[in-house]
Design a protein around this motif. Structure first.
Motif, short mmCIF file in Angstrom:
data_model
loop_
_atom_site.label_atom_id
_atom_site.label_comp_id
_atom_site.label_asym_id
_atom_site.label_seq_id
_atom_site.Cartn_x
_atom_site.Cartn_y
_atom_site.Cartn_z
N VAL A 303 32.91 42.25 40.05
CA VAL A 303 33.61 42.91 41.16
C VAL A 303 32.75 42.80 42.42
CG1 VAL A 303 34.34 45.15 42.07
CG2 VAL A 303 34.86 44.52 39.70
N SER A 304 33.36 42.35 43.50
CA SER A 304 32.63 42.30 44.77
C SER A 304 33.62 42.28 45.92
CB SER A 304 31.74 41.06 44.82
OG SER A 304 31.09 40.99 46.07
N TYR A 305 33.24 42.95 47.00
CA TYR A 305 34.05 42.95 48.22
C TYR A 305 33.33 42.19 49.33
CZ TYR A 305 36.99 46.61 46.14
OH TYR A 305 37.85 47.31 45.33
N SER A 306 32.35 41.37 48.95
CA SER A 306 31.45 40.79 49.95
C SER A 306 32.01 39.55 50.66
CB SER A 306 30.13 40.41 49.28
OG SER A 306 30.38 39.41 48.32
N ARG B 71 25.25 48.82 41.30
CA ARG B 71 25.30 47.78 42.32
C ARG B 71 26.26 48.20 43.44
NH1 ARG B 71 28.37 42.92 42.83
NH2 ARG B 71 29.61 43.74 41.13
N THR B 73 29.01 47.06 45.60
CA THR B 73 29.92 45.92 45.57
C THR B 73 30.31 45.44 46.97
OG1 THR B 73 31.86 47.35 45.49
CG2 THR B 73 30.94 46.66 43.38
N SER B 74 29.92 46.20 48.02
CA SER B 74 30.27 45.74 49.36
C SER B 74 29.28 44.70 49.86
CB SER B 74 30.37 46.92 50.34
OG SER B 74 29.10 47.52 50.47
N ASP B 76 26.70 43.36 47.34
CA ASP B 76 26.08 42.82 46.13
C ASP B 76 24.61 43.21 45.95
OD1 ASP B 76 28.45 41.63 45.39
OD2 ASP B 76 27.98 39.70 46.29
#
Lengths: 417, 91
Positions: A303-306, B71, B73-74, B76
């Motif tokens: 999961v990541s929003y980057s 972590r 998530t915005s 990493d």
């Protein structure tokens, strides 16, 4: 009434050096209250607003967008459009969209550059061959054009593919949907925005939703960076950020948001006149009208929003591309980017009412939402206006995760999601 | 793309690992007593947080052991790594 785009308006504006074109949409401040508010100004959100105004006569509505319209996944996908899905529910949904695509430029008076150049899906092992043949039959039973090609026919349709039996994953065959193809992604957002604006829809950019106000089980409005907006109906079309909105009202969705990457090469002369997708090795390639190769990669598994993905994912995709198309070995890649896709456990979307009255979600499109843009907007508008799903999106309700009636397209569709 | 400090092997590239999703979802003690809603909640519904999230990871191309991670998530950024069964560090 907006001026119609035509060859004459093009010539007329040429005389004033194209400096006097009318604005395609206004930049209004939000009103105090709307009949409905759409959260998310991507293709799906703008299409929803367009069809709410056009087919359901809801003109006092707004689209609120955190950034600029079409700046999220609408501007980040690989523009592939097809409807060759296995299950009846998916076939109905995606072919509904494909049929709208076929006349969309005329309807919007905006050239979305829809090009039915065909989409070919390759088989690289015996199970692929069986699956693709089964899907071809399923497609034809649903009235969707599909043919199965053997290796020679694949080579004939796209001569630059390496069909040598000696490569790591040889091409054993493939399917072809000739009505499938590509479109210009930005134009879809802009065309719908212009059409919606003309009917009185307010498109409010740089307006981030901070909270959702509700009384009991009914929504009352949204808190935004541009103040409070009162409304009884909220349609959330926030793609990768759907869970962020859902968390504001304590709702949990069956979604995980992950980065999906794409990249384009330097522009070259026309070399590939179709779209080729390869499920087993996760490599998709087409060529834009500018001449760039448009290459789609896979998702990262965390999961990541980057909005940036891992290098090893791109490396794996390019390995596969080079094995299948040795002619690209000295191409240089120009740009690479990531988008955040919201993936459902069954890899099918959610177009649904929720347990909160007046709150609707259109999400879970995962890696394949662009192709559905017009159909998704049309069906979501129907769901919001009538407080009931259309028969084509009834199967895509949020309750299927409780009943177990999933639309399992994972791996069964033409491509892994 | 980031480095992960495996609690058993030390710092390795993220591509050696497999993400296992949200951590600390407790397996139902009495599965036969669960309603459909509770099953849906356990199997499918996720917080999918933008920000600090607790997750499970597996070092599949290394020691193949599971562990937990905190972590953001915005961006990493990894805040903490801890073994299975250990108490999560306070946010």
């Amino acid at each position: 009434m907006k001026n119609k785009y035509s060859i004459f308006s093009l010539i007329k504006n040429a005389f004033s050096y194209h400096e006097n074109w009318e604005k395609a949409w206004k930049d209004p401040a939000p009103k105090k209250e709307y009949e409905a508010v759409i959260i998310g100004g991507g293709g799906h959100g703008l299409a929803t607003a367009y069809y709410l105004a056009k087919k359901h006569n809801m003109k006092n509505i707004a689209v609120v967008e955190k950034g600029w319209i079409g700046g999220g996944n609408t501007g980040r996908n690989t523009t592939i459009i097809r409807s060759n899905y296995l299950w009846d529910a998916s076939a109905g949904l995606y072919d509904h969209a494909l049929k709208i695509w076929e006349s969309l430029s005329q309807e919007l008076n905006y050239n979305v550059m829809f090009s039915q150049r065909g989409v070919m899906n390759l088989a690289h092992n015996l199970q692929d061959v069986r699956d693709l043949k089964r899907r071809t039959h399923a497609n034809r039973l649903n009235g969707i054009d599909a043919v199965y090609l053997n290796t020679e026919e694949v080579k004939k349709f796209c001569p630059i593919i390496n069909t040598s039996p000696k490569i790591r994953y040889p091409v054993l065959g493939g399917t072809l949907q000739r009505r499938a193809g590509t479109a210009r992604h930005d134009a879809v957002a802009w065309g719908y925005a212009r059409g919606a604006d003309e009917m009185g829809v307010d498109i409010i950019q740089n307006c981030e939703v901070k909270g959702i106000k509700r009384i009991g089980d009914c929504v009352e409005g949204i808190e935004t960076t541009k103040g409070f907006i009162k409304t009884k109906k909220i349609g959330v079309v926030a793609a990768g950020h759907s869970s962020v909105i859902a968390n504001m009202v304590g709702l949990k969705l069956p979604l995980e948001s992950k980065p999906l990457q794409a990249l384009v090469s330097e522009p070259v002369k026309p070399i590939i006149d179709t779209v080729v997708m390869s499920n087993a090795v996760h490599a998709y390639v087409s060529q834009s009208d500018k001449g760039e190769l448009v290459i789609g990669a896979g998702t990262d598994d965390y999961v990541s929003y980057s909005q940036k993905g891992s290098h090893d994912i791109v490396e794996g995709t390019l390995n596969a591309i080079l094995e299948l198309y040795p002619i690209f070995s000295r191409m240089r890649m120009l740009r690479q980017w990531g988008g955040i896709v919201d993936i459902c456990p069954d890899a099918s979307p959610i177009i649904s009412k929720t347990s909160i009255k007046g709150l609707y979600f259109n999400c879970g499109w995962g890696t394949g939402g662009f192709k559905a843009t017009p159909g998704s907007g049309d069906l979501f508008a129907h769901t919001i206006a009538n407080d009931e799903p259309h028969k084509l999106n009834a199967a895509f309700n949020i309750n299927r995760f409780v009943s177990g009636d999933l639309v399992d397209e994972h791996g069964a569709a033409a491509v892994a999601h | 793309m980031f480095l992960i400090n495996c609690p058993f092997c030390g710092e390795r590239e993220q591509s050696e690992f497999k993400a296992g999703g949200e951590a600390h979802i407790v397996r139902p003690k009495q599965p036969t007593e669960l309603s459909d809603d509770e099953w849906a909640e356990y199997l499918f519904m996720r917080k999918n947080i933008k920000g600090v999230q607790f997750e499970r990871w597996n070092h599949i191309h290394g020691c193949r052991k599971w562990f937990n991670m905190v972590r953001d998530t915005s961006n990493d950024q990894i805040k903490a790594v801890y073994k299975m069964g250990e108490k999560p560090p306070v946010k």
